[in-house]
Enzyme design. Structure first.
Site, PDB file in Angstrom:
ATOM      1  N   GLU A 246      50.681  32.861  34.190  1.00  0.00           N
ATOM      2  CA  GLU A 246      51.388  32.433  32.973  1.00  0.00           C
ATOM      3  C   GLU A 246      52.395  31.332  33.289  1.00  0.00           C
ATOM      4  OE1 GLU A 246      49.933  32.942  29.947  1.00  0.00           O
ATOM      5  OE2 GLU A 246      49.994  35.043  30.511  1.00  0.00           O
TER       6      GLU A 246
ATOM      7  N   GLY B 136      49.376  33.192  16.171  1.00  0.00           N
ATOM      8  CA  GLY B 136      50.667  33.468  16.778  1.00  0.00           C
ATOM      9  C   GLY B 136      50.707  34.765  17.560  1.00  0.00           C
TER      10      GLY B 136
ATOM     11  N   GLY C 135      49.428  35.020  20.589  1.00  0.00           N
ATOM     12  CA  GLY C 135      49.263  34.703  22.002  1.00  0.00           C
ATOM     13  C   GLY C 135      47.802  34.696  22.418  1.00  0.00           C
TER      14      GLY C 135
ATOM     15  N   SER D 130      45.764  32.283  21.236  1.00  0.00           N
ATOM     16  CA  SER D 130      45.387  30.884  21.100  1.00  0.00           C
ATOM     17  C   SER D 130      44.457  30.576  19.926  1.00  0.00           C
ATOM     18  CB  SER D 130      44.783  30.363  22.401  1.00  0.00           C
ATOM     19  OG  SER D 130      45.098  29.005  22.490  1.00  0.00           O
TER      20      SER D 130
ATOM     21  N   GLU E 218      47.246  19.050  20.746  1.00  0.00           N
ATOM     22  CA  GLU E 218      48.336  20.030  20.757  1.00  0.00           C
ATOM     23  C   GLU E 218      49.656  19.382  21.210  1.00  0.00           C
ATOM     24  OE1 GLU E 218      46.996  23.599  20.703  1.00  0.00           O
ATOM     25  OE2 GLU E 218      48.938  24.561  20.789  1.00  0.00           O
TER      26      GLU E 218
ATOM     27  N   ASP F  40      44.277  27.073  27.551  1.00  0.00           N
ATOM     28  CA  ASP F  40      43.641  27.610  26.343  1.00  0.00           C
ATOM     29  C   ASP F  40      42.298  26.955  26.060  1.00  0.00           C
ATOM     30  OD1 ASP F  40      46.066  28.863  26.259  1.00  0.00           O
ATOM     31  OD2 ASP F  40      46.836  27.730  24.555  1.00  0.00           O
TER      32      ASP F  40
HETATM   33  P1  ADP Z   1      48.493  30.814  18.809  1.00  0.00           P
HETATM   34  O1  ADP Z   1      47.694  29.637  19.293  1.00  0.00           O
HETATM   35  O2  ADP Z   1      49.057  31.619  19.932  1.00  0.00           O
HETATM   36  O3  ADP Z   1      47.755  31.665  17.845  1.00  0.00           O
HETATM   37  P2  ADP Z   1      50.088  28.714  17.701  1.00  0.00           P
HETATM   38  O4  ADP Z   1      51.436  28.689  17.108  1.00  0.00           O
HETATM   39  O5  ADP Z   1      49.806  27.832  18.847  1.00  0.00           O
HETATM   40  O6  ADP Z   1      49.759  30.236  18.038  1.00  0.00           O
HETATM   41  O7  ADP Z   1      49.008  28.361  16.588  1.00  0.00           O
HETATM   42  C1  ADP Z   1      49.047  29.024  15.316  1.00  0.00           C
HETATM   43  C2  ADP Z   1      48.845  27.986  14.243  1.00  0.00           C
HETATM   44  O8  ADP Z   1      47.453  27.602  14.205  1.00  0.00           O
HETATM   45  C3  ADP Z   1      49.125  28.496  12.846  1.00  0.00           C
HETATM   46  O9  ADP Z   1      50.494  28.355  12.527  1.00  0.00           O
HETATM   47  C4  ADP Z   1      48.264  27.570  11.987  1.00  0.00           C
HETATM   48  O10 ADP Z   1      48.894  26.316  11.803  1.00  0.00           O
HETATM   49  C5  ADP Z   1      47.069  27.347  12.878  1.00  0.00           C
HETATM   50  N1  ADP Z   1      45.983  28.272  12.520  1.00  0.00           N
HETATM   51  C6  ADP Z   1      45.520  29.312  13.232  1.00  0.00           C
HETATM   52  N2  ADP Z   1      44.470  29.910  12.596  1.00  0.00           N
HETATM   53  C7  ADP Z   1      44.309  29.235  11.442  1.00  0.00           C
HETATM   54  C8  ADP Z   1      43.402  29.342  10.330  1.00  0.00           C
HETATM   55  N3  ADP Z   1      42.472  30.292  10.261  1.00  0.00           N
HETATM   56  N4  ADP Z   1      43.532  28.453   9.332  1.00  0.00           N
HETATM   57  C9  ADP Z   1      44.474  27.502   9.368  1.00  0.00           C
HETATM   58  N5  ADP Z   1      45.335  27.349  10.366  1.00  0.00           N
HETATM   59  C10 ADP Z   1      45.268  28.188  11.390  1.00  0.00           C
HETATM   60 MG    MG Z   2      48.521  28.073  20.430  1.00  0.00          MG
END
Ligand code: ADP
Ligand code: MG
Length: 386
Positions: A37, A126, A128, A130, A164, A176
């Site tokens: 990590e 959100g 973790g 990805s 990203e 990721d």
């Molecule tokens: P993680 O990658 O750990 O899930 P991140 O904060 O990097 O968390 O990414 C989450 C973001 O990705 C969300 O806030 C949104 O903007 C986008 N996202 C994830 N899944 C979707 C989805 N099904 N539709 C639209 N946006 C999404």
């Molecule tokens: Mg992410």
């Protein structure tokens, strides 16, 4: 976890939104990082694997330069943009992920036509796991194929990463996207983030009567701001003071000297990276030589290092780890960038129900929100599904 639309339903939703059928549907998985990590941006080692849940992008090329995007998640509705005017400063919200990928491809000389895109994802956001890279990789694979750009999977990894970093503004490494694009069923991806060489390492959990439990604490994190960026800055400072290109270049033997040269906080950040790199290498060796039942202590040591030295855990993650271990887990650790998200626990299959219940009970007693608890197995990487 939300359940994904069946492939035909995704196509039907695409048709309802846009009035015609997609050219294809591409799926890319989320990932769990088994160990390693915050080592990725320190040019070190990571060992993630692709998981079952995927982001799926139904896409159709257009003849103009307009992109229309819609996601089954949220209530934003249809977003329409002019690709001619695309710039990192004018991409916002969830569309920054798919549009970021289109923009990066454009920067790399690929002519990206307008497109209609319908996104559906079963990767929890959100947590973790990805969900962001899953979107980037599904879209990168789709646009790579639809434009005939002919980039390899290895070349698509930095496309997602640049989206990203440069568009969303999250300073993440290549972990990721590598897991999502290079993962294969039953294997973890051992990645050297300096050479970018990836190797498949067998991770046969079922064969060893093991289960990998994910405990999504539902404590949300944001990588774009705060802790993640400040940890990255500490690592850069440590490398600079110690005169190495990246913390990857330090070994356990260098820590003594580092302690004398760095302030206590920076020293502990550096110590996490150095010991974590060693733990990844040890985990790969143990997996190959002894199998997954023998890696538990390495996972647990990784958690202690993140909690005490890197300080990226939180009470919910610590409780999940501690409860799993107290009830028979072989090892457990938080996974992902930290400050929330998920923990993983490697457990003997017969202990699954007990450990699930104990974790839910412990969260209840502590007054925490109920976590989402589910199992994952190493699954296939990104692919075209229709
Ligand atoms: P993680 O990658 O750990 O899930 P991140 O904060 O990097 O968390 O990414 C989450 C973001 O990705 C969300 O806030 C949104 O903007 C986008 N996202 C994830 N899944 C979707 C989805 N099904 N539709 C639209 N946006 C999404
Ligand atoms: Mg992410």
């Amino acid at each position: 976890m939300s359940s994904p639309f069946a492939r035909d339903e995704l196509t039907a939703r695409f048709m309802a939104a846009f009035g015609h059928a997609p050219d294809g549907v591409w799926a890319a998985p989320g990932r769990v990082n088994l160990i390693g990590e915050h080592t990725d941006y320190n040019e070190g080692f990571v060992l993630p694997f692709a998981i079952g849940p995927t982001a799926r992008a139904a896409v159709r090329r257009r003849t103009d330069r307009t992109a229309r995007l819609i996601s089954s998640y949220g209530d934003e509705g249809l977003v329409t943009v002019d690709l001619e005017r695309l710039a990192p400063s004018n991409m916002h919200g969830w569309t920054a992920y798919p549009l970021g990928v289109a923009w990066v491809l454009g920067q790399q000389g690929v002519t990206v036509p307008g497109f209609d895109l319908f996104l559906d994802s079963s990767v929890p956001t959100g947590a973790g796991l990805s969900s962001s890279a899953a979107i980037e990789c599904a879209v990168a694979l789709a646009l790579n194929e639809l434009t005939g750009a002919g980039l390899t999977r290895e070349e698509l990894v930095p496309v997602g990463q640049r989206a990203e970093n440069e568009v969303v503004g999250a300073p993440t490494g290549i972990l990721d996207q590598s897991a999502s694009l290079l993962g294969t069923e039953g294997h973890a991806v051992f990645l050297d983030c300096r050479s970018r060489r990836a190797e498949s390492v067998p991770l046969d959990l079922a064969g060893a009567q093991l289960v990998l439990l994910v405990v999504d604490t539902r404590v949300s994190h944001t990588h774009a701001t705060g802790g993640y960026a400040s940890r990255r800055a500490s690592c850069e400072l440590g490398a600079e003071v110690l005169g190495v290109p990246a913390l990857r270049d330090l070994g356990a033997a260098d820590l003594r000297e580092a302690a004398g040269l760095l302030d206590d906080e920076t020293y502990r950040r550096v110590r996490h990276i150095v010991t974590e790199n060693d733990r990844v290498l040890a985990t790969v060796k143990v997996l190959v030589e002894e199998g997954p039942a023998a890696i538990g202590a390495l996972l647990t040591a990784s958690h202690a290092s993140m909690r005490d030295d890197f300080e990226i855990s939180c009470p919910e993650l610590d409780l999940a780890v501690q409860t799993a271990l107290a009830n028979g887990a072989l090892g457990a650790r938080m996974t992902g960038g930290g400050f929330g998200g998920s923990a993983i626990a490697l457990i003997p299959a017969p202990a699954e129900q007990t450990i699930r219940q104990q974790i839910l009970a412990a969260f209840h007693s502590a007054g925490f929100r109920p976590p989402d608890v589910f199992t994952v197995t190493p699954a296939a990487g990104a692919r075209r599904i229709a």
